[in-house]
Write an enzyme that holds these catalytic residues in place. Structure first.
Site, PDB file in Angstrom:
ATOM      1  N   HIS A  52       0.935  -1.211   0.140  1.00  0.00           N
ATOM      2  CA  HIS A  52       0.138  -0.005   0.010  1.00  0.00           C
ATOM      3  C   HIS A  52       0.958   1.326   0.162  1.00  0.00           C
ATOM      4  CE1 HIS A  52      -3.889   1.734   1.744  1.00  0.00           C
ATOM      5  NE2 HIS A  52      -3.334   2.647   1.050  1.00  0.00           N
ATOM      6  N   LEU A  55       2.278   6.583  -4.667  1.00  0.00           N
ATOM      7  CA  LEU A  55       3.831   6.924  -5.606  1.00  0.00           C
ATOM      8  C   LEU A  55       3.420   8.527  -6.227  1.00  0.00           C
ATOM      9  CD1 LEU A  55       5.186   3.970  -6.947  1.00  0.00           C
ATOM     10  CD2 LEU A  55       5.948   5.254  -4.943  1.00  0.00           C
ATOM     11  N   ARG A  56       1.990   8.595  -6.238  1.00  0.00           N
ATOM     12  CA  ARG A  56       1.509  10.033  -6.827  1.00  0.00           C
ATOM     13  C   ARG A  56       1.877  10.199  -8.439  1.00  0.00           C
ATOM     14  NH1 ARG A  56      -1.815  10.043  -2.744  1.00  0.00           N
ATOM     15  NH2 ARG A  56      -1.231  11.299  -0.679  1.00  0.00           N
ATOM     16  N   ASN A  86      -4.897   5.772  -7.043  1.00  0.00           N
ATOM     17  CA  ASN A  86      -5.560   7.170  -6.920  1.00  0.00           C
ATOM     18  C   ASN A  86      -4.825   7.937  -7.487  1.00  0.00           C
ATOM     19  OD1 ASN A  86      -3.981   6.787  -4.717  1.00  0.00           O
ATOM     20  ND2 ASN A  86      -5.392   8.273  -3.593  1.00  0.00           N
ATOM     21  N   ASP A 304       0.891   2.653   3.616  1.00  0.00           N
ATOM     22  CA  ASP A 304       0.118   3.782   3.520  1.00  0.00           C
ATOM     23  C   ASP A 304       0.804   5.071   3.271  1.00  0.00           C
ATOM     24  OD1 ASP A 304      -2.319   5.224   2.425  1.00  0.00           O
ATOM     25  OD2 ASP A 304      -3.449   5.114   4.333  1.00  0.00           O
ATOM     26  N   HIS A 308       2.382  14.503   0.689  1.00  0.00           N
ATOM     27  CA  HIS A 308       1.678  15.797   0.416  1.00  0.00           C
ATOM     28  C   HIS A 308       2.543  16.767   0.578  1.00  0.00           C
ATOM     29  CE1 HIS A 308      -2.398  13.917   0.520  1.00  0.00           C
ATOM     30  NE2 HIS A 308      -2.020  13.324   1.538  1.00  0.00           N
TER      31      HIS A 308
HETATM   32 ZN   LIG Z   1      -6.874   4.198   2.264  1.00  0.00          ZN
END
Ligand SMILES: [Zn+2]
Length: 429
Positions: A52, A55-56, A86, A304, A308
């Site tokens: 999880h 890597l953006r 995502n 996770d 940011h």
């Molecule tokens: Zn999540």
């Protein structure tokens, strides 16, 4: 190459000979013409595997790229990461997952296994091209709308049915959307005192219970992302007792930190560095998660890792983005929470952070025991000493770590990917 004096899973000191990307020989007193490095008595673990990671790339290269994210992973002892879907565009087609996979092959300091979205655009309305992603060069096996919950029961059922054809797994971000509208932190005593909208445990637990029942009903594989409450642990323990094919992960931060930090912390109150999805919970939840990881109810530690940029985190609490970076501190946090507390030995750490995530992700070439003939994917870790966490030293593009101002035990000394060092003396090669 010969690595002298390492302790496989914390056992007695041995030497390792690496050849052609494999472990060629293990034993005391290995000699020869090979290049020799001193392992310094470090604990040798199979290369860590993250189920999880965000890597953006593509889309938020200001927060992280495949290159910087995998550098961060290598510094944390990882040899493979699963890249969450995502991104922008969302990884919901064969084209996008192949793009991420190719970026990993080209720039990766560890292997990059793309995760495919469950629904088109993560919008929860229509199933994505799961089969095409599975058949693509990226050979996707893990599907997740992570960041969002697949809250529609019919869509979740169809996804679970669909992935059976290629031995895939649906990794659910369990968050009932109506119960968490506007939620800012764990619902409890602290949220009441601070006047922040609460995020009830039941919003996670209700979805996990439903999905366990759905997975059993269709005979498919369910993986539960970032379990954060004691009640979730009880439901997963019950589902496993039925023999259902359910696995689960916990993050390092949920094993160490509590919601009390939102009120009082080394960096002040209301600091959005502690804002994360799912939220930090109570001490009782932390204790239950540790016990569940120790007894195998929770299979995996997954970071996770959620980078940011400063402007998205250093703002008022309600406006700040949710998430924390975690790759470069994961092993130290697990040592603090699990090893130094006597709950897990190094063999247990190797299982929860390498073997189990590779098995759940159906990731070949990773998570294998350190034996002759196995791929030379390994992590050398020195558990002695404590050091202050220094975000400025991170390879990640982002600095949003909740551990700044804290000291953590241990350090990753070296990481080897198929016999080649990606990290030596704690530094990228
Ligand atoms: Zn999540």
């Amino acid at each position: 190459m010969i690595i002298k004096n390492v302790r496989v899973l914390g056992g007695r000191s041995v030497d390792l000979r690496l050849h052609d990307g494999l472990i060629a020989e293990i034993g005391p007193g290995l000699t020869g013409d090979d290049e020799t490095v001193d392992g310094g008595g470090a604990v040798a673990l199979p290369g860590l595997v993250d189920l999880h990671t965000h890597l953006r790339e593509p889309g938020r290269e200001d927060a992280e790229t495949v290159q910087t994210g995998t550098q961060s992973a290598a510094r944390g002892g990882y040899t493979a990461v699963h890249a969450m879907a995502n991104t922008s565009p969302v990884a919901d087609t064969a084209g996008v997952v192949e793009q991420v996979w190719r970026l990993g092959r080209e720039y990766g300091h560890c292997d990059v296994q793309p995760v495919g979205a469950v629904t088109v655009g993560l919008e929860g309305r229509q199933l994505a091209e799961l089969g095409a992603m599975a058949d693509s060069a990226a050979r996707v096996r893990v599907f997740s709308d992570d960041g969002k919950c697949v809250s529609d029961a019919v869509l979740m059922r169809r996804a679970l049915e669909y992935v059976k054809a290629f031995d895939g797994v649906v990794a659910q971000h369990a968050q009932e959307p109506r119960l968490t509208e506007g939620a800012q932190m764990n619902e409890g005593v602290v949220s009441g005192r601070l006047g922040l909208t609460g995020w009830p445990a039941v919003a996670e637990e209700a979805v996990i219970a439903r999905d366990c029942l759905l997975a059993a009903h269709v005979g498919s594989r369910l993986h539960v992302c970032h379990v954060s409450t004691a009640g979730s642990v009880e439901i997963i323990r019950w589902a496993k007792s039925k023999g259902w094919n359910v696995t689960a992960e916990v993050t390092p931060h949920h094993l160490l930190l509590t919601d009390e930090l939102v009120e009082e912390s080394p960096v002040g109150a209301y600091n959005p560095i502690y804002k994360v999805n799912p939220p930090l919970r109570t001490r009782a939840d932390v204790e239950a998660l540790r016990a569940a990881l120790a007894d195998g109810t929770i299979d995996v530690v997954a970071t996770d890792h959620a980078p940011h940029p400063v402007e998205d985190k250093e703002t008022e609490w309600s406006a700040a983005a949710m998430g924390m970076v975690g790759l470069e501190t994961a092993l130290s946090v697990v040592q603090e929470a699990m090893v130094d507390t006597g709950l897990l030995d190094w063999a247990g750490v190797a299982d929860r952070m390498s073997a189990a995530p590779a098995r759940i992700g159906r990731l070949p070439g990773h998570g294998q025991p350190l034996e002759v003939g196995a791929p030379a994917n390994l992590t050398l870790y020195d558990p002695s000493g404590r050091t202050p966490v220094d975000p400025a030293a991170f390879a990640s593009k982002s600095r949003n770590t909740p551990y700044e101002g804290m000291t953590l035990p241990g350090r990753v000394v070296a990481t080897y990917l198929r016999g080649r060092a990606t990290v030596l003396e704690g530094k990228l090669t």
